[in-house]
Design an enzyme around this catalytic site. Structure first.
Site, PDB file in Angstrom:
ATOM      1  N   CYS A   2       0.841  -1.188   0.000  1.00 26.29           N
ATOM      2  CA  CYS A   2       0.000   0.000   0.000  1.00 26.29           C
ATOM      3  C   CYS A   2       0.881   1.246   0.000  1.00 26.29           C
ATOM      4  CB  CYS A   2      -0.880   0.007   1.234  1.00 26.29           C
ATOM      5  SG  CYS A   2      -1.835  -1.502   1.411  1.00 26.29           S
ATOM      6  N   ARG A  27       1.853   1.566  -5.922  1.00 23.09           N
ATOM      7  CA  ARG A  27       2.036   0.578  -4.854  1.00 23.09           C
ATOM      8  C   ARG A  27       0.779  -0.256  -4.622  1.00 23.09           C
ATOM      9  NH1 ARG A  27       6.542   1.630  -1.788  1.00 23.09           N
ATOM     10  NH2 ARG A  27       5.709   0.299  -0.159  1.00 23.09           N
ATOM     11  N   TRP A  76      -3.554  -2.008  -1.550  1.00 17.18           N
ATOM     12  CA  TRP A  76      -3.512  -3.283  -2.246  1.00 17.18           C
ATOM     13  C   TRP A  76      -4.070  -4.288  -1.260  1.00 17.18           C
ATOM     14  CZ3 TRP A  76      -1.194  -8.150  -1.787  1.00 17.18           C
ATOM     15  CH2 TRP A  76      -1.201  -8.932  -2.960  1.00 17.18           C
ATOM     16  N   ASN A 102       0.170  -0.362   6.080  1.00 19.44           N
ATOM     17  CA  ASN A 102       0.717  -1.167   4.979  1.00 19.44           C
ATOM     18  C   ASN A 102       1.316  -2.406   5.618  1.00 19.44           C
ATOM     19  OD1 ASN A 102       1.969  -2.107   2.628  1.00 19.44           O
ATOM     20  ND2 ASN A 102       3.824  -0.921   3.031  1.00 19.44           N
ATOM     21  N   GLY A 103       1.023  -3.582   5.068  1.00 22.99           N
ATOM     22  CA  GLY A 103       1.602  -4.810   5.625  1.00 22.99           C
ATOM     23  C   GLY A 103       0.517  -5.763   6.081  1.00 22.99           C
ATOM     24  N   GLU A 486      11.903 -13.338 -18.891  1.00 24.43           N
ATOM     25  CA  GLU A 486      11.472 -11.946 -18.682  1.00 24.43           C
ATOM     26  C   GLU A 486      10.407 -11.548 -19.714  1.00 24.43           C
ATOM     27  OE1 GLU A 486      11.538  -9.522 -16.730  1.00 24.43           O
ATOM     28  OE2 GLU A 486      11.535  -7.635 -17.827  1.00 24.43           O
ATOM     29  N   LYS A 490       6.648 -10.403 -18.594  1.00 20.64           N
ATOM     30  CA  LYS A 490       6.137  -9.069 -18.919  1.00 20.64           C
ATOM     31  C   LYS A 490       4.810  -9.183 -19.664  1.00 20.64           C
ATOM     32  CE  LYS A 490       8.201  -7.148 -17.132  1.00 20.64           C
ATOM     33  NZ  LYS A 490       9.309  -6.777 -16.242  1.00 20.64           N
ATOM     34  N   GLU A 493       1.975 -10.262 -17.209  1.00 15.85           N
ATOM     35  CA  GLU A 493       1.520  -9.339 -16.176  1.00 15.85           C
ATOM     36  C   GLU A 493       0.752  -8.139 -16.712  1.00 15.85           C
ATOM     37  OE1 GLU A 493       5.812  -7.291 -14.977  1.00 15.85           O
ATOM     38  OE2 GLU A 493       4.281  -7.470 -13.458  1.00 15.85           O
ATOM     39  N   HIS A 509      12.337 -31.756 -24.412  1.00 14.14           N
ATOM     40  CA  HIS A 509      12.068 -32.568 -23.219  1.00 14.14           C
ATOM     41  C   HIS A 509      10.635 -32.382 -22.726  1.00 14.14           C
ATOM     42  CE1 HIS A 509      16.275 -33.675 -22.988  1.00 14.14           C
ATOM     43  NE2 HIS A 509      16.582 -32.407 -23.188  1.00 14.14           N
ATOM     44  N   LYS A 612       3.281  -2.525  -7.458  1.00 14.25           N
ATOM     45  CA  LYS A 612       4.678  -2.348  -7.827  1.00 14.25           C
ATOM     46  C   LYS A 612       5.615  -2.973  -6.804  1.00 14.25           C
ATOM     47  CE  LYS A 612       8.130  -0.487 -10.081  1.00 14.25           C
ATOM     48  NZ  LYS A 612       8.513  -1.234 -11.289  1.00 14.25           N
TER      49      LYS A 612
HETATM   50  O1  M6R Z   1      11.188  -4.206  -6.359  1.00 15.66           O
HETATM   51  P1  M6R Z   1      11.722  -5.531  -6.745  1.00 15.66           P
HETATM   52  O2  M6R Z   1      12.715  -5.477  -7.832  1.00 15.66           O
HETATM   53  O3  M6R Z   1      12.234  -6.308  -5.556  1.00 15.66           O
HETATM   54  O4  M6R Z   1      10.452  -6.333  -7.269  1.00 15.66           O
HETATM   55  C1  M6R Z   1      10.523  -7.688  -7.570  1.00 15.66           C
HETATM   56  C2  M6R Z   1       9.325  -8.129  -8.366  1.00 15.66           C
HETATM   57  O5  M6R Z   1       8.162  -7.990  -7.610  1.00 15.66           O
HETATM   58  C3  M6R Z   1       9.169  -7.341  -9.668  1.00 15.66           C
HETATM   59  O6  M6R Z   1      10.302  -7.435 -10.467  1.00 15.66           O
HETATM   60  C4  M6R Z   1       7.950  -7.857 -10.452  1.00 15.66           C
HETATM   61  O7  M6R Z   1       8.174  -9.147 -10.902  1.00 15.66           O
HETATM   62  C5  M6R Z   1       7.673  -6.895 -11.614  1.00 15.66           C
HETATM   63  N1  M6R Z   1       6.293  -6.499 -11.590  1.00 15.66           N
HETATM   64  C6  M6R Z   1       7.971  -7.485 -12.942  1.00 15.66           C
HETATM   65  O8  M6R Z   1       7.723  -6.611 -13.982  1.00 15.66           O
END
Ligand code: M6R
Length: 617
Positions: A2, A27, A76, A102-103, A486, A490, A493, A509, A612
């Protein structure tokens, strides 16, 4: 996850809170709310499910009184769905006090049962409201001493939390506490701020204080006091924010993601800046650690999501240049499996935000086991660097879009610099290799720019044509393998399309069974110059999937003619040494994911269900 902002000062806090929340919305964006104390010493609040825009509408149609003390929250959801009632702030003590959080408060059921048994009632399903009601009880028990009551509360809570509280009997005072969750102070002139990160207040001040674990900050217009949970004064660490508010704004771009992809060249350049001296890579922050680097027997890199993929790329460079064995572990797996690390092991954490709870916990576990810890991080003053023995900041600038892009290329660059720094100390990297790598580094920003200028439009068009695609595969080998992972992450998500990344050699395999006519498969093709055998193998892999009807989109070096007859589309990247290719090959994949999400009309910056910064385990 959050976003939290607090303000005390002479100005109307509402505008400041809403602007702060807008910067923190990355966030979490399930709901938002604010509370203020007006000039008559009455507390008013408003909260709304949905994005911040919904709260703005609510405030426009049903305004609340102006006030110069306030707190704001963007959520969140964890405990309790994203509804108006579950949105923060949560009120207690006859609505005279407000709490945002937050948490996760892990012992909330036990506390709630205790309070219910005493006759207290609850309006929401959240763990946060438990802390608010508890604070109300403690406030009476401590005869209206808010700070003492707050200490009594935080000492009862288990789990991870940042809490901000205020009470209408104490206008001009906001208290904040943190345990395993971020909180920073912004120091203004006659006004002060609290925020989950500096984005909350960077528009007003770049002077900040980092608050340590299990500490409480009390802000008033006149000053700031920091204590531990027992009330003993502690020194907070001052720092200056290195970027200004405009860096965290879209600046005319259609989305933060578009802006951040366009900043990939600078992200790489800024990571390198100040780290090349007399033809050698020297990371000044690692001064005094030569003996440690010379003696370590193993490196473990921990991270999550995109950060873990950059770690996988970094492993190749560290092993090649520094000749130290490297294990890459998902941070959330590391902590729970009794890892074999000790004083001869360096645990590197990699994190854009520096707040990812899984990664933070892995670092704490590594510290507990006696390993040395190094944080590679993009966010100044974040928790993970503060918990580590050393930190290398990336200087990629603020990353706001949920999908990490410029941080990824900066992370790989940071890991490569580290590999060369340590390789120099251990004598495993020759002067020639060092100079060649420095030349490659110097050329990277321009090469990324070349892709943006020459290929972006075509990739976006391709994404547009593929808007109805249901599933996409990504293949790569060697350093191209993490790039495939990656690319798939991407796409998942932000465009909600099923996507998988595989090591190309693994195809036969099992995964090749997924290939059917028309299935789009992106293949990261290694450079034919540096690694001819690898290149030939990948071209064979392409032929295997093409023979089964796959639609092959190759990412290949300009001039790689061997791939042309076998691919349906070729996305060109400039020539680079084999280890440097991933920093280029990922750029088309970032553009593609964004292009496809745009083509589907999705919000690329705030994809569903995500946030994020993942500050819960
Ligand atoms: O802030 P961080 O780099 O520790 O975050 C790690 C992951 O949560 C972050 O890379 C997440 O996978 C991204 N949304 C990917 O685009």
């Amino acid at each position: 996850m959050c976003g939290i902002v607090g303000y005390v000062g002479p100005r109307d806090s509402q505008d400041i809170l809403i602007a702060g929340l807008a910067r923190l919305e990355y966030r979490g964006y399930d709901s938002a709310g604010i509370a203020v104390i007006d000039g008559d010493g009455s507390l008013h609040s408003a909260k709304k499910a949905g994005k911040l825009a919904m709260l703005r509408d609510e405030l426009a149609s049903s305004p609340i009184a102006a006030g110069t003390t306030g707190i704001g929250h963007t959520r969140w959801a964890t405990h309790g769905g994203p509804t108006d009632v579950n949105a923060h702030p949560h009120l207690a003590d006859d609505d005279k006090l407000a709490v945002i959080h937050n948490g996760i408060i892990e012992n909330f059921s036990e506390l709630k049962a205790e309070l219910l048994a005493e006759g207290y009632t609850f309006r929401s399903e959240t763990d946060t409201e438990v802390s608010a009601v508890l604070l109300g009880r403690e406030y009476s028990a401590h005869d209206g001493d808010l700070a003492a009551a707050f200490r009594a509360v935080v000492n009862r809570l288990e789990g991870a939390f940042t809490l901000l509280v205020m009470h209408q009997d104490h206008p001009g005072l906001v208290l904040g506490a943190r345990r395993n969750s971020p909180l920073v102070i912004g120091l203004g002139e006659g006004e002060n701020f609290l925020g989950s990160d500096v984005a909350a207040f960077v528009e007003h001040t770049r002077n900040a204080l980092a608050i340590g674990q299990d500490q409480i900050a009390a802000i008033t217009p006149e000053g700031v006091e920091v204590t531990d949970f027992a009330g003993n004064p502690v020194e907070a660490e001052p720092f200056e924010v290195k970027w200004d508010a405009t860096a965290a704004e879209k600046g005319g771009w259609p989305s933060f993601m578009a802006k951040e992809i366009s900043e990939e060249p600078e992200a790489v350049a800024n990571t390198i800046l100040g780290r090349v001296h007399d033809g050698k890579v020297v990371i000044p922050e690692l001064d005094g650690m030569d003996e440690l680097f010379a003696g370590i027997s193993r490196i473990v890199i921990v991270g999550a999501g995109t950060a873990a993929y950059s770690a996988l790329v970094g492993k190749y460079a560290i092993e090649q240049w520094a000749r130290i064995p490297v294990d890459v572990e998902l941070a959330h797996e590391f902590r729970y499996r009794d890892p074999l690390v000790g004083p001869d092991v360096l645990v590197i954490s990699i994190s854009q935000s520096g707040e990812t709870m899984d990664t933070l916990m892995a670092v704490k576990e590594a510290n507990r086991l006696g390993a040395k810890t190094l944080s590679i991080c993009n966010t100044q003053g974040a928790t993970i660097p503060r918990e580590s023995d050393a930190v290398v900041y990336l200087h990629a600038g603020p990353e706001v879009a949920v999908a990490s892009t410029k941080a990824f290329v900066a992370q790989i660059t940071g890991l490569y610099l580290f590999a060369l720094h340590v390789g120099r100390i251990r004598g495993t990297v020759s002067a020639e290799v060092q100079s060649e790598a420095i030349r490659e580094f110097a050329d990277l920003p321009e090469k990324i720019r070349w892709i943006l200028e020459n290929e972006q439009e075509r990739i976006e068009q391709l994404a547009h044509w593929m808007a109805d695609t249901r599933s996409v595969l990504f293949l790569g080998r060697h350093v191209g393998y993490p790039i495939a992972l990656e690319g798939a992450l991407k796409l998942k998500e932000i465009s909600y399309i099923h996507a998988e990344g595989f090591a190309a050699g693994e195809l036969k395999h099992g995964p090749i069974a997924l290939v059917e006519p028309g299935l789009p498969v992106f293949v990261v093709v290694p450079s034919p110059s540096g690694a001819p055998t690898l290149h030939a193998k990948v071209v064979s892999n392409i032929q295997e999937i093409r023979a089964r009807g796959a639609r092959v989109i190759a990412i290949a070096e300009a001039g790689d003619a061997a791939v042309l007859p076998h691919a349906d589309e070729v996305l060109r990247i400039p020539l680079a040494g084999p280890l440097f290719e991933p920093i280029l090959a990922v750029v088309p994949l970032h553009i593609f994911a964004m292009g496809l999400a745009n083509a589907k009309g999705l919000d690329v910056d705030q994809p569903r269900n995500l946030a994020k910064s993942v500050t819960v385990e």
